[in-house]
Scaffold this motif. Structure first.
Motif, PDB file in Angstrom:
ATOM      1  N   ALA A  58       0.766  -1.303  -0.113  1.00  0.00           N
ATOM      2  CA  ALA A  58      -0.025  -0.038   0.104  1.00  0.00           C
ATOM      3  C   ALA A  58       0.737   1.191  -0.147  1.00  0.00           C
ATOM      4  N   ALA A  59       1.769   1.297   0.943  1.00  0.00           N
ATOM      5  CA  ALA A  59       2.939   2.453   0.844  1.00  0.00           C
ATOM      6  C   ALA A  59       3.346   2.811  -0.513  1.00  0.00           C
ATOM      7  N   ASP A  60       3.978   1.573  -1.073  1.00  0.00           N
ATOM      8  CA  ASP A  60       4.693   1.798  -2.370  1.00  0.00           C
ATOM      9  C   ASP A  60       3.553   2.319  -3.564  1.00  0.00           C
ATOM     10  N   GLN A  61       2.514   1.773  -3.459  1.00  0.00           N
ATOM     11  CA  GLN A  61       1.270   2.316  -4.242  1.00  0.00           C
ATOM     12  C   GLN A  61       0.966   3.630  -4.178  1.00  0.00           C
ATOM     13  N   ILE A  62       0.886   4.056  -2.777  1.00  0.00           N
ATOM     14  CA  ILE A  62       0.573   5.626  -2.442  1.00  0.00           C
ATOM     15  C   ILE A  62       1.611   6.652  -2.881  1.00  0.00           C
ATOM     16  N   ASN A  63       2.812   5.931  -2.756  1.00  0.00           N
ATOM     17  CA  ASN A  63       4.020   6.811  -2.927  1.00  0.00           C
ATOM     18  C   ASN A  63       4.059   7.043  -4.899  1.00  0.00           C
ATOM     19  N   SER A  64       3.742   5.932  -5.363  1.00  0.00           N
ATOM     20  CA  SER A  64       4.048   6.078  -6.833  1.00  0.00           C
ATOM     21  C   SER A  64       2.710   6.820  -7.311  1.00  0.00           C
ATOM     22  N   SER A  65       1.665   7.119  -6.669  1.00  0.00           N
ATOM     23  CA  SER A  65       0.389   7.747  -7.265  1.00  0.00           C
ATOM     24  C   SER A  65       0.499   8.980  -6.578  1.00  0.00           C
ATOM     25  N   GLY A  66       1.759   9.502  -6.082  1.00  0.00           N
ATOM     26  CA  GLY A  66       1.687  11.061  -5.628  1.00  0.00           C
ATOM     27  C   GLY A  66       2.090  11.271  -4.157  1.00  0.00           C
ATOM     28  N   GLY A  67       1.708  10.144  -3.248  1.00  0.00           N
ATOM     29  CA  GLY A  67       1.861  10.456  -1.925  1.00  0.00           C
ATOM     30  C   GLY A  67       0.630  10.707  -1.306  1.00  0.00           C
ATOM     31  N   VAL A  68       0.807  11.391  -0.042  1.00  0.00           N
ATOM     32  CA  VAL A  68      -0.226  11.847   0.787  1.00  0.00           C
ATOM     33  C   VAL A  68      -0.160  13.296   0.767  1.00  0.00           C
ATOM     34  N   LEU A  69      -1.074  14.278   0.553  1.00  0.00           N
ATOM     35  CA  LEU A  69      -0.981  15.493   0.395  1.00  0.00           C
ATOM     36  C   LEU A  69       0.377  16.133  -0.273  1.00  0.00           C
ATOM     37  N   GLY A  70       0.787  15.268  -1.130  1.00  0.00           N
ATOM     38  CA  GLY A  70       1.759  15.895  -2.001  1.00  0.00           C
ATOM     39  C   GLY A  70       3.056  15.373  -1.348  1.00  0.00           C
ATOM     40  N   LYS A  71       3.136  14.599  -0.163  1.00  0.00           N
ATOM     41  CA  LYS A  71       4.389  14.158   0.439  1.00  0.00           C
ATOM     42  C   LYS A  71       4.505  12.627   0.320  1.00  0.00           C
ATOM     43  N   GLN A  72       5.644  12.411  -0.053  1.00  0.00           N
ATOM     44  CA  GLN A  72       6.150  10.873  -0.114  1.00  0.00           C
ATOM     45  C   GLN A  72       6.410  10.247   1.170  1.00  0.00           C
TER      46      GLN A  72
END
Lengths: 400, 294
Positions: A58-72
Motif C-alpha cells: 500500500a505504501a509503495d502504491q501511494i508513493n507512486s501515485s503522488g503520496g499523501v498531500l503531495g508528500k512521499q
C-alpha cells in the motif's frame, strides 16, 4: 502483560485537548514518516510478515501515485518480536524518537493492549488490522479488522439460519476464545440454541483425541472453533480421522484464513465454513487488482487473507483522513475520521467517527478443494461496528 | 464403561506418540549420558523428510512407506554429525551437552524456517489410513492405530537389537563398564557413534508418525521435547521398558483426567503427579543397577 491496562478506555470528546508530546511530526519537507510495527520474528512472525507485506504494498502504491498531500511516505519498520512489551517499547520509539505521523500494526490482543496506553499518553495514532474480541474503543486506535458483531454474531446468524439447534465450543485457552464464547453463549441462550459443551486446549496443544471424543459424543449440530495457530492442524486431522465430516457436523472457524489452509491440509478441512470479511476470491475490480499486485510483488504462489486486506485498507483510510483534514496533526485527523470511506478489496468500508471501527460486510465462506475460500453467505450490506454490542439486547451485561 | 474404554485407547495412542518421541532419547540420554536438546529437531527433520518424500513421490501411501526408513537415515545422520562434531568432545559433561545441543536446536529450527518457510506444511495421509475403523464396537482413527503399531515395532526392534545382536552386546557392555569394555577389545568410540545413530534415527521415525497427527513447522520439536524427557526420567534413566511403561501411564492418565476435567487441568495434574512420584522414587520406575537393559 498490560492486558488490563486498556480496559474501559473509550472514545472521549477531548480530542485535541493538547495531551502528550507526540507532536514532533515534521511535515516541512517533501516526505512524511510513518511506522510499521509487526512481529518480524518470534511465534507470530508467520502471520504478521504477511501483514507487513500488505502494508508495504500500500505504501509503495501511494508513493507512486503522488503520496499523501503531495508528500512521499518514508516507512520506518520495527519488529515487535511477538512480545507485547517489545510492541509497547517500539511504539514509544516510533512516536517519540522517530516522530512518525501514524503507526500501523499489531496482531494479538495482548500486543494491542500493551500499546494502547502508549498511544493514549502521547496522543498518537495506531491502525490495528486484525479481527478481535471487541469490548474496546480508543480515540487513538483505528480498528480496521472486524469486531464481534461483524464476524462472530453473523456466524451465529448463519448457523441458526442453517438450522443449528445445538453447538459445541472448542477454543484455545486465552483471552479471545474465552471472551468470544461468552458472547456465543449469551446469543445461544437468547435464540434457543443449546450449548452442548465447551472445551479449551492450551495454546500449542497437539493431542486432540479426548476433545474430539467429547465433541463426537455430544453430537451437536455444529462446532464453533476459536482455536489458534498449530492446534487447528491437530484438531482438524483428528476430526477427520474420527470420521466426522463438514456435512455431518460442520466446524465454523473464525481464525483460519487462506494462509492457514495449506498447513492444515486442504483435504482435512475442505467444505468447512469460516467467517471473515474478505476472501481472495471476492469478485470485484478492486480485489482483482489487489490480488494481482500482491502476487506481482511477492510471488504467484502467495495468497491474500482478511488481516492482510484490512492492513492494506488501513493505510488508504489514513490517507483519506489526512486528505480530508488537510493536515497530518493527530487531532485534525481524529476530527476528520468519521465518514471517511475507501473502495477496499472487500467492498466499500466507512470509518465510524464515534468508535473508530469501520463498517464491514460479513461473509461466511466455505473452503474449496483448491484451498481458497468461496463466499456461501453474506450480510448483503456493511454492518455498522458495535464493539460493546449495545444494540443487542441479549448482550446486556457482557461488557461489564 | 464405553467412555472409559475409548479414553483408554486415546491414552494408549497418546502414550505411543510420547514413546516414539522418547525412545531414541532413552537410548542417547540414558545410555550415553548426553542431554540432547536437539532431539526434538531430529523429530522435526523426520517430519520434513516425509514432506519432501511426498513432494517427490506424490502418492501418499508409497511416500509414507518410503519416508519411514528415509527419516530414520536423515535423523541418524544428523545425530552422527552432532556426535562427531561436538558431543564426543564433552562426554561425562552432561550440562555442557545440554547447552551445546540447545544451541544446535535453535540453529536447526532457523535452518528449517529458511528452507521450508515460516508457514506450516502438510503431509497428506494415504487413503487407507483415513477415517475410523471399528474395533470391538468402537470407532478408532486408523492413523492412531498405525502410530501405535509403529511404536510397538520400534520397541520390539530396539529390544531385540539390544538383547540379541553383537551391537546390542557392545552397547550394553559400554554402558555398564566403559573401561572394561574397552580393554575387552570393544571400540567404544564406534559403539557411541552407532548408538547415537540409532537413537537419532528413531527421532526421525517419530517425526514421520507425527505428520499424521498435527502440523509440521520449525517448532514441531519444541512441542515434544519436554514430554519426552519426562518419559525418560519417570521411566528410569536408560531403561527402555521404563520408558514404555512411563509413556503409556502418562498417556492414559492425561486422557482420563482430561475427560472429566479440561486439557489444561489434566496437564497440570499430570505434572503434579510426576513431581510427587519423583519425590517418592527419584530414580524413576526402574533403576539402572538392575542389569537388564531391555
Amino acid at each position: 502483560m498490560g492486558l488490563l491496562a486498556g480496559c474501559g478506555a473509550r472514545v472521549s470528546d477531548d480530542a485535541g485537548s493538547g495531551v502528550g508530546g507526540g507532536t514532533c511530526v515534521d511535515t516541512s519537507g517533501s516526505t512524511v514518516k510513518i511506522g510499521f510495527l509487526n512481529s518480524r520474528s518470534g511465534t507470530m512472525a508467520i502471520s504478521e510478515n504477511t501483514v507487513y507485506n500488505a502494508l508495504k504494498l500500500a505504501a509503495d502504491q501511494i508513493n507512486s501515485s503522488g503520496g499523501v498531500l503531495g508528500k512521499q511516505l518514508t516507512v520506518l519498520a520495527e519488529d515487535g518480536a511477538s512480545e507485547p512489551t517489545v510492541f509497547a517499547e517500539k511504539a514509544e520509539k516510533l512516536i517519540r524518537a522517530d516522530c512518525v505521523a501514524a503507526v500501523f500494526g499489531g496482531w494479538t490482543s495482548s500486543s494491542r493492549k500493551a500499546m494502547l496506553p502508549v498511544f493514549e499518553s502521547t496522543n498518537a495514532l495506531l491502525f490495528y488490522p486484525v479481527q478481535y474480541e471487541g469490548l474496546e474503543s480508543s480515540k487513538n486506535i483505528f480498528y480496521t479488522g472486524a469486531t464481534t458483531n461483524q464476524q462472530i454474531v453473523p456466524a451465529l446468524d448463519y448457523l441458526k439460519e442453517k438450522g443449528a439447534k445445538s453447538l459445541f465450543l472448542v477454543g484455545s485457552d486465552y483471552v479471545f476464545p474465552q471472551t468470544a464464547n461468552k458472547i456465543i453463549k449469551a446469543y445461544a441462550k437468547a435464540n434457543g440454541i443449546e450449548v452442548k459443551g465447551e472445551e479449551y486446549a492450551p495454546l500449542g496443544h497437539t493431542d486432540f483425541s479426548t476433545i474430539v471424543s467429547k465433541v463426537k459424543a455430544a453430537d451437536a449440530d455444529a462446532v464453533f472453533n476459536t482455536l489458534n495457530g498449530d492446534s487447528n492442524v491437530a484438531f482438524f486431522k483428528e476430526y477427520k480421522n474420527a470420521g466426522l465430516t463438514a456435512e455431518a457436523m460442520p466446524v465454523l472457524s473464525v481464525s483460519i484464513a487462506e494462509e492457514e489452509v495449506g498447513g492444515i491440509g486442504v483435504g482435512n478441512i475442505v467444505g468447512q465454513p469460516v467467517a471473515w470479511n474478505y476472501y481472495q476470491t471476492i469478485d470485484s475490480p478492486q480485489n482483482k487488482k489487489f490480488v494481482a499486485d500482491f502476487k506481482a510483488a511477492y510471488g504467484p504462489a502467495k495468497v491474500t487473507s482478511d488481516p492482510m486486506e484490512a492492513a492494506y485498507t488501513s493505510l488508504y483510510l489514513w490517507k483519506g483522513m489526512v486528505e480530508k483534514a488537510k493536515s497530518f496533526a493527530v487531532p485534525d485527523v481524529q476530527k476528520a475520521a468519521g465518514g471517511v470511506g475507501f473502495e477496499a478489496p472487500e467492498g466499500t468500508v466507512t470509518v465510524n467517527g464515534d468508535n473508530h471501527h469501520i463498517a464491514k460486510t460479513a461473509l461466511i465462506g466455505k473452503i474449496g478443494p483448491d484451498g481458497l475460500i468461496y463466499t456461501d453467505w453474506t450480510s448483503g450490506k456493511p454492518i455498522e461496528p458495535d464493539p460493546y454490542l449495545k444494540s443487542y439486547p441479549w448482550a446486556a451485561g457482557l461488557s461489564g | 464403561m464405553e467412555i472409559l474404554l475409548s479414553q483408554l485407547f486415546n491414552g494408549l495412542s497418546g502414550g505411543s506418540i510420547l514413546l516414539l518421541a522418547a525412545l531414541g532419547l532413552a537410548l542417547t540420554f540414558g545410555q550415553m549420558g548426553v542431554i540432547n536438546m536437539a532431539h526434538g529437531e531430529f523429530i522435526m527433520a523426520g517430519a520434513y523428510t516425509a514432506y519432501v518424500v511426498q513432494g517427490v513421490l506424490g502418492d501418499a501411501g508409497l511416500s509414507l512407506l518410503v519416508s519411514l526408513p528415509a527419516a530414520f537415515v536423515v535423523g541418524g545422520l544428523l545425530g552422527l554429525a552432532l556426535e562427531a562434531l561436538l558431543l564426543r568432545r564433552m562426554y561425562h559433561r552432561p550440562l555442557d551437552t545440554l547447552l551445546v545441543t540447545f544451541g544446535v536446536s535453535l540453529v536447526l529450527q532457523q535452518l528449517a524456517r529458511d528452507v521450508f518457510g515460516t508457514a506450516g506444511v502438510d503431509v497428506a495421509a494415504p487413503g487407507w489410513l483415513s477415517g475410523p475403523v471399528e474395533v470391538l464396537g468402537f470407532a478408532f482413527p486408523k492413523t492412531r492405530l498405525f502410530i501405535l503399531a509403529i511404536a510397538v515395532a520400534a520397541v520390539v526392534v530396539l529390544s531385540v537389537l539390544l538383547a540379541f545382536t553383537p551391537l546390542g552386546r557392545r552397547i550394553r557392555a559400554t554402558v555398564q563398564n566403559r573401561a572394561l569394555a574397552e580393554t575387552s577389545g570393544i571400540s567404544t568410540r564406534r559403539t557411541d557413534r552407532t548408538t547415537f545413530f540409532v537413537g537419532s534415527g528413531l527421532a526421525g521415525v517419530a517425526g514421520v508418525a507425527l505428520t499424521l497427527m498435527g502440523s509440521i513447522s520449525a517448532n514441531l520439536g519444541t512441542a515434544y521435547i519436554v514430554d519426552a524427557f519426562l518419559v525418560v526420567v519417570v521411566g528410569g534413566i536408560g531403561q527402555i521398558k521404563g520408558a514404555v511403561i512411563a509413556a503409556f501411564v502418562l498417556g492414559v492418565a492425561q486422557s482420563w483426567i482430561e475427560y472429566s476435567t479440561t486439557a489444561s487441568i489434566a496437564k497440570v495434574v499430570v505434572l503434579a503427579l510426576i513431581v510427587v512420584f519423583l519425590q517418592v522414587r527419584p530414580q524413576g520406575i526402574f533403576v539402572v543397577r538392575t542389569r537388564s537393559l531391555a
